[in-house]
Motif scaffolding. Structure first.
Motif: not given
Length: 98
Positions: A75-76, A79, A70-73
């Motif tokens: 990005a995390k 970061k 996922s984009e969320k994963l």
């Protein structure tokens, strides 16, 4: 801190203070540099999209398959890797000044 996108052995890499925190390995995979324990956790918790990446006998990064992550994963992980390299750069800078 300077963020740059530069070549690393014919692959695009993302750096902070000249330290690589991620490399685009191929059209589907991104290697993200985390500490070894975190690499194992991410691979274990996301078996479809993430795998341990060994360079010789060293666990070097987590290989993320962008088709399944996922984009969320992503990005995390970016970061976390960026913060890790930023902290190391600050520690190194302090040692050089002392």
């Amino acid at each position: 801190m300077v963020l740059s996108n530069r070549d690393h052995h014919s692959r695009p890499s993302f750096r902070v203070n000249e330290k690589i925190f991620a490399t685009i390995w191929d059209e589907n995979h991104v290697n993200v540099m985390l500490d070894p324990v975190r690499i194992m956790e991410v691979a274990r918790d996301n078996p479809r999209s993430c795998a341990e990446f060994w360079w010789g006998r060293q666990l070097r990064c987590v290989s993320v398959d962008a088709r399944y992550a996922s984009e969320k994963l992503l990005a995390k992980l970016f970061k976390e890797a960026w913060q890790r390299k930023t902290k190391k750069a600050k520690k190194t800078g302090l040692k050089k000044q002392a």
